[in-house]
Design a protein around this motif. Structure first.
Motif, mmCIF file in Angstrom:
data_model
loop_
_atom_site.group_PDB
_atom_site.id
_atom_site.type_symbol
_atom_site.label_atom_id
_atom_site.label_comp_id
_atom_site.label_asym_id
_atom_site.label_seq_id
_atom_site.Cartn_x
_atom_site.Cartn_y
_atom_site.Cartn_z
ATOM 1 N N GLU A 122 0.908 -1.081 -0.003
ATOM 2 C CA GLU A 122 -0.043 0.456 -0.004
ATOM 3 C C GLU A 122 0.895 1.412 -0.134
ATOM 4 N N THR A 123 0.504 2.275 -0.983
ATOM 5 C CA THR A 123 1.580 3.415 -1.083
ATOM 6 C C THR A 123 0.625 4.279 0.208
ATOM 7 N N ILE A 124 2.442 4.674 0.589
ATOM 8 C CA ILE A 124 2.100 5.342 2.413
ATOM 9 C C ILE A 124 2.769 6.687 2.015
ATOM 10 N N LEU A 125 2.564 7.865 2.895
ATOM 11 C CA LEU A 125 2.605 9.122 2.867
ATOM 12 C C LEU A 125 3.180 9.548 4.418
ATOM 13 N N VAL A 126 5.014 9.543 4.633
ATOM 14 C CA VAL A 126 5.587 9.446 5.824
ATOM 15 C C VAL A 126 5.263 11.078 5.616
ATOM 16 N N GLN A 127 5.321 11.694 6.824
ATOM 17 C CA GLN A 127 5.420 13.928 6.572
ATOM 18 C C GLN A 127 5.816 14.124 8.421
ATOM 19 N N GLN A 128 6.731 15.040 7.921
ATOM 20 C CA GLN A 128 7.017 15.681 8.786
ATOM 21 C C GLN A 128 6.173 17.182 9.629
ATOM 22 N N SER A 129 5.446 16.697 10.818
ATOM 23 C CA SER A 129 4.483 17.899 11.251
ATOM 24 C C SER A 129 5.086 19.294 10.992
ATOM 25 N N LEU A 130 4.578 20.406 10.052
ATOM 26 C CA LEU A 130 5.111 21.865 10.377
ATOM 27 C C LEU A 130 5.376 22.187 11.731
ATOM 28 N N GLN A 131 4.727 21.736 12.463
ATOM 29 C CA GLN A 131 4.538 22.861 14.175
ATOM 30 C C GLN A 131 5.644 21.753 15.176
ATOM 31 N N GLN A 132 5.506 20.349 14.752
ATOM 32 C CA GLN A 132 6.278 20.280 16.013
ATOM 33 C C GLN A 132 7.410 18.940 15.448
ATOM 34 N N GLN A 133 8.484 19.040 15.010
ATOM 35 C CA GLN A 133 9.677 18.417 14.944
ATOM 36 C C GLN A 133 10.053 16.936 15.001
ATOM 37 N N GLU A 134 9.157 16.337 16.239
ATOM 38 C CA GLU A 134 9.362 14.734 16.647
ATOM 39 C C GLU A 134 7.760 14.703 16.532
ATOM 40 N N GLU A 135 7.213 15.869 15.688
ATOM 41 C CA GLU A 135 5.003 14.709 14.896
ATOM 42 C C GLU A 135 5.669 14.300 14.133
ATOM 43 N N PHE A 136 5.443 12.878 13.312
ATOM 44 C CA PHE A 136 5.194 12.722 12.256
ATOM 45 C C PHE A 136 3.513 12.298 11.892
ATOM 46 N N GLN A 137 3.257 12.324 10.424
ATOM 47 C CA GLN A 137 2.645 11.493 10.260
ATOM 48 C C GLN A 137 2.062 10.690 9.057
ATOM 49 N N ILE A 138 1.396 9.865 8.889
ATOM 50 C CA ILE A 138 1.310 8.781 7.997
ATOM 51 C C ILE A 138 0.047 8.426 7.191
ATOM 52 N N ARG A 139 -0.255 9.088 5.881
ATOM 53 C CA ARG A 139 -0.928 9.168 4.974
ATOM 54 C C ARG A 139 -1.594 7.838 4.591
ATOM 55 N N VAL A 140 -2.960 7.268 4.690
ATOM 56 C CA VAL A 140 -2.991 6.220 3.698
ATOM 57 C C VAL A 140 -4.317 6.578 3.025
ATOM 58 N N ASP A 141 -4.780 6.193 1.636
ATOM 59 C CA ASP A 141 -5.834 6.437 0.146
ATOM 60 C C ASP A 141 -5.918 5.024 0.402
ATOM 61 N N GLU A 142 -7.648 4.923 1.617
ATOM 62 C CA GLU A 142 -8.045 3.787 1.573
ATOM 63 C C GLU A 142 -9.002 3.503 0.692
ATOM 64 N N LYS A 143 -9.224 2.577 -0.423
ATOM 65 C CA LYS A 143 -10.560 2.579 -1.465
ATOM 66 C C LYS A 143 -11.611 2.765 -0.962
ATOM 67 N N ASP A 144 -12.340 2.037 0.349
ATOM 68 C CA ASP A 144 -13.446 1.234 0.974
ATOM 69 C C ASP A 144 -13.451 3.601 1.987
ATOM 70 N N LEU A 145 -14.695 3.405 1.782
ATOM 71 C CA LEU A 145 -15.017 4.552 2.078
ATOM 72 C C LEU A 145 -16.228 4.739 3.361
ATOM 73 N N PHE A 146 -15.369 5.332 4.344
ATOM 74 C CA PHE A 146 -16.027 4.408 5.996
ATOM 75 C C PHE A 146 -17.288 5.725 6.271
ATOM 76 N N THR A 147 -18.419 4.697 6.307
ATOM 77 C CA THR A 147 -19.664 6.014 7.286
ATOM 78 C C THR A 147 -19.926 6.352 8.215
ATOM 79 N N SER A 148 -19.332 5.757 10.088
ATOM 80 C CA SER A 148 -19.442 5.829 10.772
ATOM 81 C C SER A 148 -17.675 5.916 11.857
ATOM 82 N N GLY A 149 -17.483 5.993 12.440
ATOM 83 C CA GLY A 149 -16.979 5.481 13.418
ATOM 84 C C GLY A 149 -16.698 4.069 13.473
ATOM 85 N N GLU A 150 -17.639 3.554 13.583
ATOM 86 C CA GLU A 150 -17.378 1.837 13.842
ATOM 87 C C GLU A 150 -16.693 0.927 11.649
#
Length: 323
Positions: A122-150
């Motif tokens: 799965e293609t992912i994007l790992v990026q560093q936060s612009l506000q906090q140097q120690e914080e990173f985020q991973i973005r995943v684009d998933e084909k199924d759409l969520f409709t609720s928290g569950e």
């Protein structure tokens, strides 16, 4: 078969360059063998990893080079080493051609069209936060759409089952975009909390945002400890790849194994290969041409990616990410 022996030549060149040992001292065997059933279909061809040979020597050169590349908050190129499994751990492993193809990221869309299943990458994007140097985020684009928290929980659970390192990362936000669920994780633990429950989750107009909650004792962890070996550090976009029995095989070792099986197919199983490329059907034999487009795409990818990667490893100062 010619392409496989070209890969063997590249593999030996890398081994010699890194170990500075004479060519005559390299193991004469491949270190892997074809253990497919006699009437195997192409996708079910199976390779067994032995104890020692050219494959093991090659894998032990490329496995330590597995890495994440990212651009930091000061727009500098950064790398994080995430070594793949060394050859001593791969002994006895058996993989089908289909299992290998499912873990070659560039084949993902065609793999899904061919077999109707999701690939194990799965293609992912790992990026560093612009506000906090120690914080990173991973973005995943998933084909199924969520409709609720569950339903979001179900999607995230499936992703974590396939890519276990995500189990360390907390869901930060989720929204719809371009017909997909765009899910962000951040490098903060989630022990003792239910990140999908109301105190931690805010649904607003079809999107999800993490709520800050006081007295949360989970700490931020480093990017190096929060990731398993990835693919794409030398050749393409960053991709998560599903492990095999908790082992992580280098993306280039997967290519070696696939080429070996294909060379064995055309050399020792010509009746299977001829049946496939003729796209013929007999009374007792179903057609076996499903994987042909994947094979063609893989051979084209390998012929471009591998020489470039070998050149980059042999000339690290030409590597844009080299430090």
């Amino acid at each position: 078969m010619q392409q496989f022996y070209g890969m063997v030549g590249f593999a030996k060149a890398l081994v010699i360059s890194q170990s500075l040992q004479p060519l005559s001292t390299l193991k004469p065997s491949h270190g892997i063998r074809d253990v497919s059933e006699g009437n195997s279909r192409i996708a079910d061809l199976k390779v067994h990893v032995d104890r020692a040979g050219t494959f093991q020597e090659f894998n032990d050169v490329v496995a330590p080079l597995t890495r994440l590349c990212y651009i930091d908050d000061a727009t500098n190129n950064r790398t994080v080493g995430l070594p793949s499994s060394d050859s001593s751990k791969l002994y006895g492993m058996e993989l089908s051609l289909r299992e290998i193809f499912s873990r070659i990221p560039e084949l993902g869309p065609l793999y899904r069209m061919t077999f109707g299943d999701d690939p194990d990458s799965e293609t992912i994007l790992v990026q560093q936060s612009l506000q906090q140097q120690e914080e990173f985020q991973i973005r995943v684009d998933e084909k199924d759409l969520f409709t609720s928290g569950e339903s979001l929980r179900i999607i995230v659970t499936r992703l974590r089952r396939k890519f276990p390192f995500l189990d360390q990362w907390r869901v930060n936000s989720a929204q719809h975009g371009w017909g997909k669920s765009i899910i962000y994780f951040r490098n903060v633990g989630k022990a003792g909390i239910d990140e999908f429950s109301e105190p931690y989750m805010l649904f607003n107009d079809g999107s999800y945002e993490e709520r800050p909650v006081p007295n949360d004792n989970n700490k931020r962890f480093s990017i190096a400890t929060g990731l398993h070996p990835l693919a794409g550090g030398f050749s393409s976009a960053t991709n998560a790849v599903s492990p095999i029995k908790n082992l992580h095989v280098s993306e280039f070792s997967f290519q070696y194994l696939a080429l070996f099986l294909l060379s064995s197919l055309v050399r020792y199983r010509p009746q299977i290969w001829t049946h496939a490329i003729s796209r013929s059907t007999f009374q007792d034999i179903a057609p076996d041409d499903k994987a042909l487009s994947l094979i063609e795409e893989f051979l084209a990818l390998n012929s471009v990616i591998l020489p470039n990667v070998v050149a980059m490893i042999l000339n690290p100062h030409e590597d844009a990410w080299f430090k």
